[in-house]
Design an enzyme around this catalytic site. Structure first.
Site, PDB file in Angstrom:
ATOM      1  N   ARG A  37      34.599  44.202  58.079  1.00  0.00           N
ATOM      2  CA  ARG A  37      33.911  42.606  58.060  1.00  0.00           C
ATOM      3  C   ARG A  37      32.889  42.468  59.128  1.00  0.00           C
ATOM      4  O   ARG A  37      32.016  41.568  58.970  1.00  0.00           O
ATOM      5  CB  ARG A  37      35.214  41.850  58.301  1.00  0.00           C
ATOM      6  CG  ARG A  37      34.520  40.176  57.730  1.00  0.00           C
ATOM      7  CD  ARG A  37      35.942  39.499  57.724  1.00  0.00           C
ATOM      8  NE  ARG A  37      36.952  39.764  56.796  1.00  0.00           N
ATOM      9  CZ  ARG A  37      38.018  39.270  56.345  1.00  0.00           C
ATOM     10  NH1 ARG A  37      38.499  38.087  56.694  1.00  0.00           N
ATOM     11  NH2 ARG A  37      38.996  39.727  55.362  1.00  0.00           N
ATOM     12  N   LEU A  42      30.946  40.199  53.546  1.00  0.00           N
ATOM     13  CA  LEU A  42      30.634  40.123  52.147  1.00  0.00           C
ATOM     14  C   LEU A  42      30.289  38.704  51.696  1.00  0.00           C
ATOM     15  O   LEU A  42      29.800  38.661  50.451  1.00  0.00           O
ATOM     16  CB  LEU A  42      31.715  40.848  51.398  1.00  0.00           C
ATOM     17  CG  LEU A  42      32.012  42.169  51.550  1.00  0.00           C
ATOM     18  CD1 LEU A  42      33.317  42.514  50.953  1.00  0.00           C
ATOM     19  CD2 LEU A  42      30.855  43.063  51.155  1.00  0.00           C
ATOM     20  N   LEU A 106      38.329  44.684  40.621  1.00  0.00           N
ATOM     21  CA  LEU A 106      39.832  44.465  40.548  1.00  0.00           C
ATOM     22  C   LEU A 106      40.108  42.957  40.319  1.00  0.00           C
ATOM     23  O   LEU A 106      39.724  42.188  41.215  1.00  0.00           O
ATOM     24  CB  LEU A 106      40.503  45.228  41.574  1.00  0.00           C
ATOM     25  CG  LEU A 106      40.495  46.683  41.469  1.00  0.00           C
ATOM     26  CD1 LEU A 106      39.542  47.284  42.540  1.00  0.00           C
ATOM     27  CD2 LEU A 106      41.887  47.132  41.982  1.00  0.00           C
ATOM     28  N   SER A 108      43.518  40.484  38.592  1.00  0.00           N
ATOM     29  CA  SER A 108      44.784  40.207  38.764  1.00  0.00           C
ATOM     30  C   SER A 108      45.707  39.773  37.495  1.00  0.00           C
ATOM     31  O   SER A 108      44.517  39.216  36.483  1.00  0.00           O
ATOM     32  CB  SER A 108      45.145  39.053  39.660  1.00  0.00           C
ATOM     33  OG  SER A 108      46.088  38.246  39.776  1.00  0.00           O
ATOM     34  N   SER A 109      46.920  39.957  37.317  1.00  0.00           N
ATOM     35  CA  SER A 109      47.489  39.638  35.979  1.00  0.00           C
ATOM     36  C   SER A 109      47.502  37.956  36.080  1.00  0.00           C
ATOM     37  O   SER A 109      47.838  37.409  34.709  1.00  0.00           O
ATOM     38  CB  SER A 109      48.895  39.840  36.031  1.00  0.00           C
ATOM     39  OG  SER A 109      49.558  39.478  37.305  1.00  0.00           O
ATOM     40  N   CYS A 110      47.098  37.361  37.024  1.00  0.00           N
ATOM     41  CA  CYS A 110      47.245  35.864  36.813  1.00  0.00           C
ATOM     42  C   CYS A 110      46.005  35.246  36.002  1.00  0.00           C
ATOM     43  O   CYS A 110      46.013  34.043  35.762  1.00  0.00           O
ATOM     44  CB  CYS A 110      47.259  35.158  38.143  1.00  0.00           C
ATOM     45  SG  CYS A 110      45.851  35.363  39.488  1.00  0.00           S
ATOM     46  N   TYR A 137      42.237  30.876  41.999  1.00  0.00           N
ATOM     47  CA  TYR A 137      42.055  32.445  42.073  1.00  0.00           C
ATOM     48  C   TYR A 137      41.896  33.163  40.665  1.00  0.00           C
ATOM     49  O   TYR A 137      41.056  33.930  40.670  1.00  0.00           O
ATOM     50  CB  TYR A 137      43.331  33.027  42.832  1.00  0.00           C
ATOM     51  CG  TYR A 137      43.441  34.451  42.809  1.00  0.00           C
ATOM     52  CD1 TYR A 137      42.529  34.947  43.883  1.00  0.00           C
ATOM     53  CD2 TYR A 137      44.206  35.262  42.111  1.00  0.00           C
ATOM     54  CE1 TYR A 137      42.737  36.319  44.065  1.00  0.00           C
ATOM     55  CE2 TYR A 137      44.262  36.492  42.242  1.00  0.00           C
ATOM     56  CZ  TYR A 137      43.462  37.225  43.290  1.00  0.00           C
ATOM     57  OH  TYR A 137      43.559  38.602  43.520  1.00  0.00           O
ATOM     58  N   LYS A 141      38.718  35.408  39.320  1.00  0.00           N
ATOM     59  CA  LYS A 141      38.527  36.724  38.637  1.00  0.00           C
ATOM     60  C   LYS A 141      38.173  36.687  37.307  1.00  0.00           C
ATOM     61  O   LYS A 141      37.413  37.538  36.927  1.00  0.00           O
ATOM     62  CB  LYS A 141      39.980  37.150  38.793  1.00  0.00           C
ATOM     63  CG  LYS A 141      40.580  37.160  40.259  1.00  0.00           C
ATOM     64  CD  LYS A 141      39.604  38.586  40.850  1.00  0.00           C
ATOM     65  CE  LYS A 141      40.228  38.727  42.367  1.00  0.00           C
ATOM     66  NZ  LYS A 141      39.495  39.922  42.883  1.00  0.00           N
ATOM     67  N   PRO A 164      45.515  44.577  37.712  1.00  0.00           N
ATOM     68  CA  PRO A 164      46.627  45.056  38.393  1.00  0.00           C
ATOM     69  C   PRO A 164      47.632  43.853  38.269  1.00  0.00           C
ATOM     70  O   PRO A 164      47.417  42.759  38.331  1.00  0.00           O
ATOM     71  CB  PRO A 164      46.537  45.320  39.849  1.00  0.00           C
ATOM     72  CG  PRO A 164      44.833  45.127  39.992  1.00  0.00           C
ATOM     73  CD  PRO A 164      44.390  44.154  38.862  1.00  0.00           C
ATOM     74  N   HIS A 180      52.890  37.653  49.690  1.00  0.00           N
ATOM     75  CA  HIS A 180      53.638  37.575  48.487  1.00  0.00           C
ATOM     76  C   HIS A 180      54.980  38.003  48.536  1.00  0.00           C
ATOM     77  O   HIS A 180      55.518  38.352  49.652  1.00  0.00           O
ATOM     78  CB  HIS A 180      52.963  38.870  47.484  1.00  0.00           C
ATOM     79  CG  HIS A 180      51.435  38.693  47.089  1.00  0.00           C
ATOM     80  ND1 HIS A 180      50.567  39.305  47.567  1.00  0.00           N
ATOM     81  CD2 HIS A 180      51.028  37.914  45.787  1.00  0.00           C
ATOM     82  CE1 HIS A 180      49.463  38.853  46.945  1.00  0.00           C
ATOM     83  NE2 HIS A 180      49.712  38.166  46.129  1.00  0.00           N
TER      84      HIS A 180
END
Ligand code: GFB
Length: 310
Positions: A37, A42, A106, A108-110, A137, A141, A164, A180
């Protein structure tokens, strides 16, 4: 992907990025680019464009993101939406400007609707309302997926997206407020055992169902898809089976060796009732998860012990 080609892994200090770097190193890839970082922010569009224009990687893995568990997603809603949108748009657009043809994003399943039919098929994207605790989030995504699709459509790029399921493994976040569930339970069970407590507090009702994938399995799947030259629509990455949070807590107790009982804190949110991935697209592409949940938790617990006793 050829072994001498340049591969930039954005987010290599995180759980997912570090697993991708390990997997690439094991595969003999010699030219892996990483940036801390401090070296490259980024969130800074100009700096990202300069770096990618100068390095001109052949491949880019976007494993950099602001991530966290249910509580962090729910509380830091602006940070999750803003930072994820900016990181992904900076990287994807800079890659396009520099002529980078292959990129993996990448997600996320959410991203899937809260009440979508289970198991979650890739085609159920944008067919219903999102789970409120992680809507910011998920929106970020989804924007990333759509950005990749748009660059492919308009400019003929091969920018692929993978989704994922819930992940765990080395370099996880063990901060109880922002982590998590799996790393949180490892830490809570370990500390309860050391203190000799009678109970371990689990958030919510214990009834939500979750699927857990070991980070090194995810990395293997990502490299597999890139090596194959896959350039089709988004792909779920998971194990194809799930457990309740109560069952997960029992397994963590067993691995850690905590003998007390579980108690459930109903003041904390349950989140989405279930998010099991349909992994038939992934299986058809020749990849299946290898690490069983108990074996993975044993490895994650060793990693936790190494980090906390270092
Ligand atoms: O892993 P987790 O934070 O995220 O929580 P989500 C999963 C379930 O475990 C929820 C319960 O029902 C939690 O209430 N849980 C029980 C705990 N004890 C704990 C604990 O000590 N800590 C935590 N964190 N949970 C996230 C999304 O949702 O999943 C993100 O917010 C992302 O956007 C990620 O997609 C993969 O699975 O609910």
């Amino acid at each position: 992907m050829a072994q001498q080609e340049k591969i930039f892994v954005a987010g290599h200090r995180g759980m997912v990025g570090s697993a991708i770097v390990r997997r690439l190193q094991q595969g003999g890839y010699a030219h892996i680019l990483t940036q801390t970082r401090q070296e490259l922010d980024l969130l800074d569009q100009r700096a990202v464009q300069q770096y990618i224009a100068q390095e001109k990687p052949d491949y880019l893995f976007i494993a950099a993101a602001k991530v966290g568990g249910i509580q962090a997603n729910n509380v830091f809603r602006a940070d999750f939406l803003y930072q994820n949108l900016v990181i992904e748009t900076n990287l994807i657009h800079a890659a396009h400007l520099a002529g980078v043809q292959r990129l993996m994003f990448l997600g996320s399943s959410c991203i899937y609707p809260k009440l979508a039919p289970q198991p979650l098929k890739e085609t159920c994207l944008l067919t219903g309302e999102l789970e409120p605790t992680n809507e910011p989030y998920a929106i970020a995504k989804i924007a990333g997926i759509k950005l990749c699709e748009a660059y492919n459509h308009q400019y003929g790029r091969q920018y692929i997206s993978v989704m994922p399921t819930n992940l765990y493994g080395p370099n996880d976040n063990y901060d109880l407020q922002t982590s998590h569930v799996l790393p949180a339970l490892i830490r809570k069970a370990h500390e309860a055992k050391v203190r000799g407590d009678d109970t371990l507090v689990v958030w919510g009702s214990g009834t939500p169902m979750r699927e857990f994938l070991y980070a090194d399995d995810l990395a293997d799947a990502c490299v597999h898809l890139m090596e194959q030259g896959y350039d089709g629509p988004l792909v779920n990455i998971g194990t194809g089976s799930d457990v309740s949070i109560r069952e997960l807590a029992e397994t963590v107790k067993e691995v850690v060796g905590f003998q007390g009982t579980l108690s459930f804190d109903a003041s904390k949110p349950d989140g989405t009732p279930r998010k099991l991935m349909d992994v038939s697209r992934l299986h058809a592409l020749g990849w299946q998860a290898r690490t069983g949940l108990k074996a993975g938790i044993e490895r994650a617990y060793s990693d936790f012990l190494m980090r906390t006793h270092a």
